[in-house]
Design a protein around this motif. Structure first.
Motif, PDB file in Angstrom:
ATOM      1  N   ASP A 190       0.817  -1.225   0.000  1.00  0.00           N
ATOM      2  CA  ASP A 190       0.000   0.000   0.000  1.00  0.00           C
ATOM      3  C   ASP A 190       0.845   1.266   0.000  1.00  0.00           C
ATOM      4  OD1 ASP A 190       0.691  -0.979   2.664  1.00  0.00           O
ATOM      5  OD2 ASP A 190      -0.356   0.807   3.387  1.00  0.00           O
ATOM      6  N   ILE A 191       2.174   1.105   0.155  1.00  0.00           N
ATOM      7  CA  ILE A 191       3.085   2.266   0.132  1.00  0.00           C
ATOM      8  C   ILE A 191       3.773   2.305  -1.223  1.00  0.00           C
ATOM      9  CG2 ILE A 191       5.015   3.415   1.267  1.00  0.00           C
ATOM     10  CD1 ILE A 191       4.457   1.645   3.723  1.00  0.00           C
ATOM     11  N   ASN A 192       3.543   3.334  -1.979  1.00  0.00           N
ATOM     12  CA  ASN A 192       4.155   3.436  -3.309  1.00  0.00           C
ATOM     13  C   ASN A 192       5.572   3.974  -3.160  1.00  0.00           C
ATOM     14  OD1 ASN A 192       4.728   3.540  -5.999  1.00  0.00           O
ATOM     15  ND2 ASN A 192       3.046   4.902  -6.548  1.00  0.00           N
ATOM     16  N   ILE A 193       6.510   3.069  -2.867  1.00  0.00           N
ATOM     17  CA  ILE A 193       7.874   3.503  -2.550  1.00  0.00           C
ATOM     18  C   ILE A 193       8.565   4.148  -3.750  1.00  0.00           C
ATOM     19  CG2 ILE A 193       8.138   1.788  -0.720  1.00  0.00           C
ATOM     20  CD1 ILE A 193       9.802   0.142  -2.696  1.00  0.00           C
ATOM     21  N   ARG A 194       8.096   3.872  -4.957  1.00  0.00           N
ATOM     22  CA  ARG A 194       8.735   4.467  -6.133  1.00  0.00           C
ATOM     23  C   ARG A 194       8.479   5.970  -6.230  1.00  0.00           C
ATOM     24  NH1 ARG A 194       8.156  -0.086 -10.948  1.00  0.00           N
ATOM     25  NH2 ARG A 194       9.565  -1.604  -9.987  1.00  0.00           N
ATOM     26  N   ASP A 195       7.548   6.463  -5.437  1.00  0.00           N
ATOM     27  CA  ASP A 195       7.282   7.906  -5.409  1.00  0.00           C
ATOM     28  C   ASP A 195       8.304   8.662  -4.569  1.00  0.00           C
ATOM     29  OD1 ASP A 195       5.101   7.548  -7.011  1.00  0.00           O
ATOM     30  OD2 ASP A 195       3.618   7.686  -5.401  1.00  0.00           O
ATOM     31  N   TYR A 196       9.104   7.916  -3.803  1.00  0.00           N
ATOM     32  CA  TYR A 196      10.036   8.550  -2.876  1.00  0.00           C
ATOM     33  C   TYR A 196      11.458   8.089  -3.181  1.00  0.00           C
ATOM     34  CZ  TYR A 196       5.482   8.800  -0.624  1.00  0.00           C
ATOM     35  OH  TYR A 196       4.145   8.998  -0.391  1.00  0.00           O
ATOM     36  N   LYS A 197      12.345   9.036  -3.434  1.00  0.00           N
ATOM     37  CA  LYS A 197      13.716   8.712  -3.823  1.00  0.00           C
ATOM     38  C   LYS A 197      14.554   8.227  -2.644  1.00  0.00           C
ATOM     39  CE  LYS A 197      13.794  11.840  -7.788  1.00  0.00           C
ATOM     40  NZ  LYS A 197      14.463  12.980  -8.446  1.00  0.00           N
ATOM     41  N   LYS A 198      14.151   8.628  -1.435  1.00  0.00           N
ATOM     42  CA  LYS A 198      14.846   8.178  -0.230  1.00  0.00           C
ATOM     43  C   LYS A 198      13.813   7.725   0.780  1.00  0.00           C
ATOM     44  CE  LYS A 198      16.828  12.105   0.432  1.00  0.00           C
ATOM     45  NZ  LYS A 198      17.660  13.175   1.057  1.00  0.00           N
TER      46      LYS A 198
END
Length: 286
Positions: A190-198
């Motif tokens: 449920d966490i779109n980690i690709r939206d966050y670079k770090k």
């Protein structure tokens, strides 16, 4: 090419009339006289070597494909026997050890040409740049896989670790410790980690901890590596595979998306047995 070799041995002395097609123009005649005739033995050797290599490839490639097809059917058998045939949520991958230089061209082609636009749209371009394989190191690369989706077309790889600091992913860790290893965590789909670079860019503190716990459990130190993965399963099982003379050959990895369910607890011994059968089979077919 056999015909070309026969044709070359039929060449005559470099005096007119020259053999076909070098008798069709003055330029071709000069080419025959000054270049081809003097080097006809070398040309014949090169063509002979190419002919041998092509015949060798034609003889071995069908066997290679049949072997991989058998392994894939065996992986499907495991899924149907132990995971109720759930190909949507269960994936089994067999990784093989390969040198970095042998996968570099494939990685560059897929990441920077074939999937370039997709990676730019998803903000993964710099992430992929940072993960370019080192040609002088060895990696675990996909030999074959059974799943739906993401069965083909992925350039996923994991480094061969010679120290705990070099471990990256469960496959890498299992091979490093030389035994079976599994991880069961809460889902982070449920966490779109690709939206966050770090990882620090993830706004919710609880979500940051969930991602951090997931990385720790799955032996992933590099957040870029996490972002590059197509599937973030919360249940992952791995076991090393050894070849002839007990030399490390690769790893079998099973990942399953069943949040809150301990899927490996009651079948761990069976999975190890399946891995041993696969190991012995690969020794004989490779």
């Amino acid at each position: 090419m056999t015909g070309i070799l026969w044709y070359i041995q039929m060449w005559t002395e470099p005096i007119p009339p020259y053999p076909f097609p070098f008798n069709k123009s003055e330029a071709l005649g000069v080419l025959y006289k000054k270049n081809l005739w003097d080097n006809k033995i070398q040309i014949g050797i090169i063509i002979g070597v190419l002919l041998f290599v092509i015949q060798l490839l034609l003889a071995t490639y069908p066997k290679y494909r049949r072997n991989k097809k058998w392994v894939k059917s065996y992986l499907e058998h495991i899924i149907f026997e132990k995971f109720q045939g759930d190909l949507e949520h269960t994936r089994i991958t067999v990784f093989n050890i390969k040198p970095g230089y042998s996968i570099l061209h494939k990685y560059i082609w897929k990441c920077f040409f074939k999937n370039l636009i997709t990676h730019i749209q998803k903000g993964l371009f710099l992430c992929q740049v940072k993960l370019i394989p080192n040609p002088f190191k060895d990696y675990l690369v996909i030999y074959t896989r059974r799943s739906n989706p993401h069965e083909v077309g992925t350039s996923t790889y994991f480094p061969i670790a010679s120290s705990p600091e070099e471990v990256c992913g469960i496959a890498s860790h299992s091979l490093y410790i030389g035994r079976q290893y599994e991880s069961e965590t809460n889902s982070i789909k449920d966490i779109n980690i690709r939206d966050y670079k770090k990882i620090d860019d993830i706004p919710n503190r609880n979500n940051r901890k969930r991602v951090s716990d997931y990385m720790s459990a799955n032996k992933i130190e590099d957040y870029n590596k996490l972002r590059s993965l197509h599937r973030l399963s919360n249940n992952v099982w791995a076991n090393p595979i050894y070849g002839k003379n007990e030399k490390a050959w690769g790893v079998i990895v099973i990942d399953n998306e069943s949040d809150g369910v301990s899927v490996f607890q009651n079948i761990n011994k069976d999975l190890i047995s399946y891995a041993r059968i696969l190991e012995m089979s690969l020794i004989h077919i490779n």
